[in-house]
Each structure stands twice: as structure tokens, then as C-alpha cells.
Write an enzyme that holds these catalytic residues in place. Structure first.
Site, PDB file in Angstrom:
ATOM      1  N   GLU A 111       0.939  -0.819  -0.054  1.00 53.40           N
ATOM      2  CA  GLU A 111      -0.213  -0.187  -0.266  1.00 53.40           C
ATOM      3  C   GLU A 111       1.142   1.488  -0.433  1.00 53.40           C
ATOM      4  OE1 GLU A 111      -3.501   0.828  -0.663  1.00 53.40           O
ATOM      5  OE2 GLU A 111      -2.890  -1.855  -0.856  1.00 53.40           O
ATOM      6  N   TYR A 165      -6.301   6.558   4.799  1.00 49.84           N
ATOM      7  CA  TYR A 165      -6.489   5.882   3.871  1.00 49.84           C
ATOM      8  C   TYR A 165      -5.507   4.444   4.332  1.00 49.84           C
ATOM      9  CZ  TYR A 165      -5.058   3.127  -0.587  1.00 49.84           C
ATOM     10  OH  TYR A 165      -5.145   1.574  -0.987  1.00 49.84           O
ATOM     11  N   ASP A 223      -9.077   5.793  -2.711  1.00 48.74           N
ATOM     12  CA  ASP A 223      -8.222   6.487  -2.979  1.00 48.74           C
ATOM     13  C   ASP A 223      -8.118   7.880  -4.440  1.00 48.74           C
ATOM     14  OD1 ASP A 223      -8.394   4.624  -5.035  1.00 48.74           O
ATOM     15  OD2 ASP A 223      -6.663   4.034  -5.038  1.00 48.74           O
TER      16      ASP A 223
END
Ligand code: SF4
Length: 334
Positions: free
Chosen positions: A48, A131, A149
Site C-alpha cells: 500500500e 487511507y 484513493d
């Protein structure tokens, strides 16, 4: 959206149908990406962070190598910062690597090597915002929290036919979330945005949720794109020979307080070289809103520049800027 078009996804039935279709599509069409094979929070976190501001193809190249060097959170926490930056070299935005290193130390020294298992707990770690915390919590621990996102934002706006912003986007994502498979749902939304609902010319004809989409195409533009600035920049490729071959290259280190890429190594910059022959080569490089034309000269570094001779076989361990790596590769030094 015309005034006669009905907004989609306003009923519970439509939202359930949306989840079913999206997940069925994802189960068959999800790209086979290395980090998807595992729900280990360390691997999910690494992917990520790497995927923020970096293309999937570049991440695939670096993900495996990073894990080869730091196979566990303990190894990452114990590493020297220079080694972590060197492993990150080529991905850009090095603050991400520094924050990962800092977070690894917190996880090892304050949490016994275990990740917090909830979104709020993850957000207490350095470099982990809303996020990333939601992505790790949902993918690694199955917590029903939605992610937003850039890809998800675009999909949500087109699905709803509205320019959603800020908190509205998170609420819209949470309203759609499949609580039984939150990790897969989040990845499926991002995947849909990346491969079907692309920024330009979305592939609506092959979209699994086309019937439930309000816009079925791009939303009309409301603002002009920001124009890219153009700049020309010159660098010296200064190599010296030992045993008849180029054996060392002269590099300079960016200051620790530089706003971009602090502490990274790059080639010495030259003043404009107009009327002084031909450069070795030129290349293009873009950083945020600036497009650079980069001219590389076989030249001695200016005497005022403080730098260091680096042996070529050591270059792989040096934290190079992305542009320095590009130049050294093109000139076959690296
Ligand atoms: Fe995006 Fe088109 Fe699918 Fe709507 S129908 S979500 S615009 S690809």
C-alpha cells in the site's frame, strides 16, 4: 447527467446487487499481483505504501527485492536508514520509506512486533493515514472499513453522477462497502478504477456494474487542467578510471533539510552549457507539475560542489534519486 436520468445505488437492493457484481468480477478478473497472495499485514502495508504515487509495474519490480532484503518487520526495524533508502531507490517520494522505517521501530519496540489490528490503532503509527489504515485493517484483518484513493474517488463520482468531495466520498464508499468481504471489496473498487473505469475513456461496455452507474462515461469537466511547467537542467557525468575502466562516479548528496528527496544522492548540477559542444544525451523527467529536459554532459564536476567519489560496484547500495538512477542506467554506469 441529464435532468431525466435517475441516480443509481439509492436503494439497499441496488447496493447489494452492486457488491455481488463487483466481487464476482473481481474474483475472476483481479490482476495477479504478488502482494495479493498474502494477508500478512507487513506485506499489505508495504504494497500500500509503495503503490502511493508509484505505478504498479514499478512496485512489482521493487516489492520482491524489498522483502528479500527485509523479510520481516524486525529486520526492517533493525536496518540502517541508508539501507532502507537504498532499497527504496527508484520508487521516489522517499519520505514514505523513512516513515515506514520509523513505524517498523514503533511496532517492534512498543507493540512486540505485532501490528495494531484496527483502523484507529493503525493510524497512531508514523506515516499511516486514513487511507492506509483502512486498507491494512480491511485487507489484513477483515475490519469493515472503506478506503478512498484516486481510483475509488473517480468510480464513486461516476457511479453517483456527482462531484463528491471530502467526507462525502468516505460516506459514499462506506455506504457501498460489503461488510462480509471488506478487503476484497476495497481492492475490487481500486481495481475497477485502475483497469476499467480509467480516467480517460472508461470501458463502460465491459464494466461489471454498468447497469448501476448513473454517468456511464466521464463526468463533464468543470475545471481546466493545471499546465505543466517546462525547465531545462544540466548534469555532469564525472567518472574516473582505475585499471583502465570507469570505476568511480562523482555524486553529491542533497541536504538533510531539502524539501524534496533529502539525503539522497544525485549527479552534480551544471550551469547552462550553451555553445559548449554536444551533451552525451538528453532525457525527459517529470516531477509533480514540472517537465524537465535533462541534458547530461561528460564533464568535470564544478569545483565548488562538495561531493564524493562512489565506486561503481557500491552504487546498488546507495540511495539514489530516481533521476540519478535513470541517468546512470542510460549511460550504462549502473
Ligand atoms: Fe465507470 Fe463506465 Fe463502469 Fe460507470 S459504467 S463505473 S463510468 S466504467
Amino acid at each position: 447527467m441529464s435532468s431525466g436520468t435517475r441516480r443509481q445505488l439509492e436503494t439497499r437492493e441496488e447496493r447489494k446487487k452492486f457488491c455481488r457484481r463487483l466481487l464476482a468480477w473481481y474474483d475472476i478478473h483481479a490482476r495477479d499481483l504478488p502482494w495479493r497472495a498474502s494477508h500478512d499485514p507487513y506485506r499489505v502495508w508495504l504494497s500500500e505504501i509503495m503503490l502511493q504515487q508509484t505505478r504498479v509495474a514499478a512496485v512489482i519490480e521493487h516489492h520482491h527485492e524489498f522483502l528479500r532484503r527485509f523479510s520481516t518487520i524486525e529486520k526492517l526495524a533493525a536496518a540502517r536508514e541508508a539501507s532502507v533508502l537504498a532499497a527504496w531507490s527508484g520508487l521516489g517520494y522517499y519520505r514514505r520509506a523513512r516513515m515506514m522505517h520509523a513505524a517498523a521501530k514503533v511496532i517492534v519496540h512498543e507493540h512486540g512486533g505485532k501490528f495494531p489490528t484496527s483502523e484507529p490503532g493503525l493510524r497512531t503509527l508514523p506515516g499511516i493515514g486514513r487511507y492506509t489504515a483502512a486498507a491494512i485493517a480491511s485487507i489484513a484483518f477483515g475490519e469493515p472499513v472503506a478506503v478512498v484513493d484516486g481510483n475509488v474517488e473517480r468510480v464513486l463520482q461516476r457511479l453517483s453522477g456527482r462531484r463528491l468531495g471530502g467526507e462525502e466520498l468516505w460516506t459514499a464508499a462506506e455506504n457501498l462497502l460489503d461488510a462480509k468481504r471488506p478487503g476484497d471489496f476495497n481492492q475490487a473498487m481500486m481495481e475497477l478504477g485502475a483497469v476499467v473505469c480509467a480516467p480517460r475513456a472508461p470501458a463502460c461496455l465491459t464494466c461489471p456494474v454498468v447497469e448501476l452507474c448513473t454517468t456511464r462515461g466521464e463526468l463533464p469537466a468543470t475545471t481546466k487542467p493545471v499546465p505543466q511547467k517546462k525547465r531545462e537542467i544540466h548534469y555532469a557525468l564525472d567518472c574516473r578510471k582505475r585499471n583502465g575502466r570507469d570505476d568511480e562516479v562523482f555524486l553529491v548528496q542533497r541536504t538533510r533539510d531539502a524539501s524534496l528527496m533529502p539525503g539522497m544522492w544525485e549527479l552534480p548540477e551544471l550551469a547552462a552549457m550553451n555553445g559548449t559542444g554536444k551533451p552525451l544525451f538528453a532525457l525527459r523527467h517529470s516531477i509533480t507539475v514540472t517537465d524537465y529536459t535533462v541534458r547530461v554532459w561528460r564533464a568535470t564536476a564544478p569545483s565548488r560542489v562538495a561531493g564524493k567519489w562512489i565506486r561503481l560496484e557500491r552504487l546498488a547500495q546507495v540511495a539514489l534519486t530516481g533521476l540519478a538512477r535513470k541517468i546512470l542506467r542510460k549511460s550504462e554506469v549502473l
